[in-house]
Design an enzyme around this catalytic site. Structure first.
Site, PDB file in Angstrom:
ATOM      1  N   ASP A  14      23.113   9.001   7.285  1.00  0.00           N
ATOM      2  CA  ASP A  14      24.423   9.640   7.113  1.00  0.00           C
ATOM      3  C   ASP A  14      24.284  11.115   7.474  1.00  0.00           C
ATOM      4  OD1 ASP A  14      27.045  10.034   6.477  1.00  0.00           O
ATOM      5  OD2 ASP A  14      26.786   9.900   4.309  1.00  0.00           O
ATOM      6  N   GLU A 109      27.650   7.881  10.661  1.00  0.00           N
ATOM      7  CA  GLU A 109      26.761   7.078   9.822  1.00  0.00           C
ATOM      8  C   GLU A 109      26.529   5.704  10.436  1.00  0.00           C
ATOM      9  OE1 GLU A 109      28.282   5.707   6.021  1.00  0.00           O
ATOM     10  OE2 GLU A 109      30.322   6.235   6.612  1.00  0.00           O
TER      11      GLU A 109
END
Length: 366
Positions: A14, A109
């Site tokens: 992420d 992500e």
């Protein structure tokens, strides 16, 4: 007990405050300063906030007016999606150096299955560390990562040591990790559901684990079974390189509140046209049209209709949206309208979650 369980090593990467970090990287004058991407003007809504701005409580989906009250020195910058997409492609290229099993969730992500990887490295933790170092050295941005036995736990873990950190939940730690977890941190438990769980005495994973499947089904509907399994570390969803799109949408926030349906029709035509273009570009069609209405008091309402056939034509989408608009009287003046298409012709029939043990994975070294 099953000895045929897939043993997986999953990484969730992420990016840290991605949009804002790209803007700060491209404009050194913004580094170390509180910035918000989007949200400028009287009606703007923030797309992303830098960590400097987050310290003041500024966050995505917040109105620019509120954000500037929380952080008077906040700097608003325009969104540059082409640039974010360009950077995202560079990052994904790094992912593919390690595995072809990459499932992007958004520009910033993705899940990676590195159980068997191109580097022959048995340590998912070391792979995650190397990937994060490469992103920083080759792209100039920081990323965080979560590493565990399935996608659910890896995604939760990636949020633990942000920014620029990673967390490993080893197989033997899974049960304790989930039992101690605040229910608000469970992926798939939103604000409303969390409040409902609090009212029923469920504050942690351990509290949730005490509830039977029947009780969860009765109180949380189709999501009950999901909660029952994930709190036990059971989440068998594989990393899917070609992730199936489940919906497609477009929306507009207006410079002035609209109080009459008549004034909204022209706006809906442009939105329907944009949805149609996106459907055509993605080579999909859908059966369910959903009209999203955000009122001036920021309350939200959705109205949906499912057609007996797949559509992507602007006129049909617009006519269905009009029907939904006139379905009932508006509660207030309107600041935003959106149209989404779901029930797409890309979806596959759902199969029930199977109850499986994670006993084999508990022996798995990370």
């Amino acid at each position: 007990m099953s000895n045929d369980l897939p043993i997986r090593k999953i990484i969730h990467v992420d990016m840290d405050a991605f949009f804002a970090s790209v803007e700060q990287m491209d404009n050194p004058d913004l580094k170390g300063k509180p910035i918000a991407v989007g949200g400028g003007g009287k009606r703007g809504v923030i797309s992303a906030a830098s960590y400097e701005a987050r310290k003041f409580g500024v966050k995505s989906a917040m109105s620019g007016n509120l954000a500037i009250k929380l952080c008077p020195d906040l700097i608003f910058v325009k969104t540059h999606f082409d640039r974010y997409t360009e950077i995202s492609k560079k990052i994904r290229k790094i992912f593919y150096d390690y595995t072809d099993l990459v499932e992007p969730l958004s520009l910033d992500e993705a899940y990676l299955d590195v159980t068997e990887n191109k580097k022959g490295n048995p340590s998912a933790s070391l792979i995650a560390k190397e990937i994060r170092e490469r992103i920083f050295n080759e792209v100039g941005l920081t990323a965080s990562a979560g590493i565990s036995i399935n996608k659910f736990i890896a995604k939760i873990a990636s949020d633990y040591n942000k920014p620029n950190g990673q967390k490993v939940v080893n197989p033997e730690e899974v049960i304790e990790f989930l039992e101690q977890l605040d229910i608000r941190k469970f992926y798939g438990v939103g604000k409303v559901t969390a409040e409902k769980m609090y009212q029923k005495g469920i504050f942690t994973g351990l509290d949730l684990k005490q509830k039977s499947m029947e009780w969860l089904d009765e109180n949380f509907g189709k999501s009950g079974r999901y909660y029952y399994y994930v709190v036990r570390g059971i989440h068998n969803s594989e990393v899917k390189p070609n992730r199936i799109r489940k919906s497609l949408a477009a929306e507009r926030t207006f410079s002035e509140n609209l109080s009459s349906e008549v004034f909204m029709l022209e706006k809906l035509k442009h939105i329907a046209d944009e949805v149609s273009k996106r459907l055509t570009k993605s080579k999909v069609a859908g059966k369910t049209v959903t009209l999203k209405i955000k009122y001036s008091d920021f309350s939200l309402q959705t109205r949906s209709k499912t057609l007996p056939y797949y559509i992507r034509d602007t006129d049909i989408i617009l006519e269905t949206a009009k029907e939904l608009l006139y379905q009932e009287k508006l509660n207030n003046s309107v600041r935003l309208l959106g149209i989404s298409m779901s029930n797409l012709n890309t979806e596959k029939p759902k199969t029930p979650i199977e109850k499986k043990s994670i006993s084999v994975q508990l022996k798995f070294e990370f």
